[in-house]
Design an enzyme around this catalytic site. Sequence first.
Site, PDB file in Angstrom:
ATOM      1  N   ILE A 176       0.828  -1.207   0.000  1.00 47.99           N
ATOM      2  CA  ILE A 176       0.000   0.000   0.000  1.00 47.99           C
ATOM      3  C   ILE A 176       0.862   1.256   0.000  1.00 47.99           C
ATOM      4  O   ILE A 176       0.563   2.228  -0.707  1.00 47.99           O
ATOM      5  CB  ILE A 176      -0.947  -0.011   1.212  1.00 47.99           C
ATOM      6  N   ASN A 186       1.761   4.767   7.831  1.00 48.76           N
ATOM      7  CA  ASN A 186       1.326   3.532   7.196  1.00 48.76           C
ATOM      8  C   ASN A 186       2.042   2.282   7.714  1.00 48.76           C
ATOM      9  O   ASN A 186       1.703   1.178   7.314  1.00 48.76           O
ATOM     10  CB  ASN A 186       1.534   3.651   5.673  1.00 48.76           C
ATOM     11  N   ASP A 229      11.208   3.657   5.150  1.00 47.44           N
ATOM     12  CA  ASP A 229      10.927   2.241   5.368  1.00 47.44           C
ATOM     13  C   ASP A 229      12.119   1.584   6.048  1.00 47.44           C
ATOM     14  O   ASP A 229      13.269   2.017   5.887  1.00 47.44           O
ATOM     15  CB  ASP A 229      10.656   1.548   4.028  1.00 47.44           C
ATOM     16  N   TYR A 253      -3.239  -6.658  17.525  1.00 49.28           N
ATOM     17  CA  TYR A 253      -3.370  -5.936  16.257  1.00 49.28           C
ATOM     18  C   TYR A 253      -4.692  -5.176  16.219  1.00 49.28           C
ATOM     19  O   TYR A 253      -4.734  -3.983  15.905  1.00 49.28           O
ATOM     20  CB  TYR A 253      -3.278  -6.907  15.094  1.00 49.28           C
ATOM     21  N   ILE A 308      -6.569  -6.720   1.185  1.00 46.89           N
ATOM     22  CA  ILE A 308      -6.022  -6.043   0.020  1.00 46.89           C
ATOM     23  C   ILE A 308      -4.955  -6.942  -0.596  1.00 46.89           C
ATOM     24  O   ILE A 308      -4.031  -7.384   0.092  1.00 46.89           O
ATOM     25  CB  ILE A 308      -5.402  -4.678   0.399  1.00 46.89           C
ATOM     26  N   LEU A 309      -5.087  -7.203  -1.882  1.00 45.30           N
ATOM     27  CA  LEU A 309      -4.163  -8.114  -2.547  1.00 45.30           C
ATOM     28  C   LEU A 309      -2.889  -7.385  -2.966  1.00 45.30           C
ATOM     29  O   LEU A 309      -2.644  -7.112  -4.145  1.00 45.30           O
ATOM     30  CB  LEU A 309      -4.836  -8.768  -3.752  1.00 45.30           C
ATOM     31  N   LYS A 332      -5.148  -1.043  16.219  1.00 42.52           N
ATOM     32  CA  LYS A 332      -5.789  -0.348  15.109  1.00 42.52           C
ATOM     33  C   LYS A 332      -7.050   0.394  15.559  1.00 42.52           C
ATOM     34  O   LYS A 332      -7.371   1.469  15.026  1.00 42.52           O
ATOM     35  CB  LYS A 332      -6.109  -1.335  13.988  1.00 42.52           C
TER      36      LYS A 332
END
Length: 268
Positions: free
Chosen positions: A18, A90, A37, A158, A191-192, A162
């Site tokens: 993403i 993100n 990153d 998790y 999400i692929l 979130k």
Amino acid sequence: MGRVQGKVAIITGGASGIGLATAQMFAKEGAKVVIADFNQAGAEQAAQEIVSQGGEAIGIFLDASKEESIKATIDITVEKFGAIHVLFNNVGLTNLQKDLDVVNIDLDEWDRLMNVNLKSVVIGCKYAIPHMIEAGGGSIINTASMAAFAGDVIRLAYGASKAAVVNVTKYVAAQYGRQNIRCNGVAPGLILTPAAKNNIPPQMLDIFAKYNALPYHGEADDIASAVLFFASDESKFVTGQTLQVEGGHYLSNPTAPDFRELAAKSQG
């Protein structure tokens, strides 16, 4: 084109999935992009590809578990581009082996996920907002998850982290809206991303497909488009919201797919 023209955007976790899709989309829409990153080589490669296509980008190392690394990302951005207008928080971790149910969860893993998934968002906001105010305003977008809105058999930490991101988004929006700072979130379903395509077995994808309202799965660009909307002036009167981008997976009564299947069999 040009929906974020001239804006300086930091994208954490931007070397893949993403984050990478968002960095590429932002660059095409005119933003100057900082790809941060833990995978520094991947971040630098992503930035080089953007530059080779005529965009502006740099790739830098980020350890989202460390405050000093997050602060350094902010400082490097301002030093390189002179301002910050957009922050896309993100980075996120999950662990299917240790993040289990409430009885069996590894509590050290709880602390690790809270630190990376939640505290990194807070720290990013803490250091970016003063620069955004100096720039005349800005937009913060936080990656939440549909795990924030529905329970599961595992991933307690998790989901809790979130859910907290959703609430932090509201608090930041309420606290700094008068300084022209907007803060919104996106909550992806399945999400692929390339990693998901390589790791999710077909049987599991079939289960998700059965309960989606739409006849297809989400792609990384679907989330990137939502983030771009929040980063652009098109959403200038939207703040404190978390947009659920999940194909209607959680939309209907959970029995609806089974009733649909039963009806189809009876008609046949």
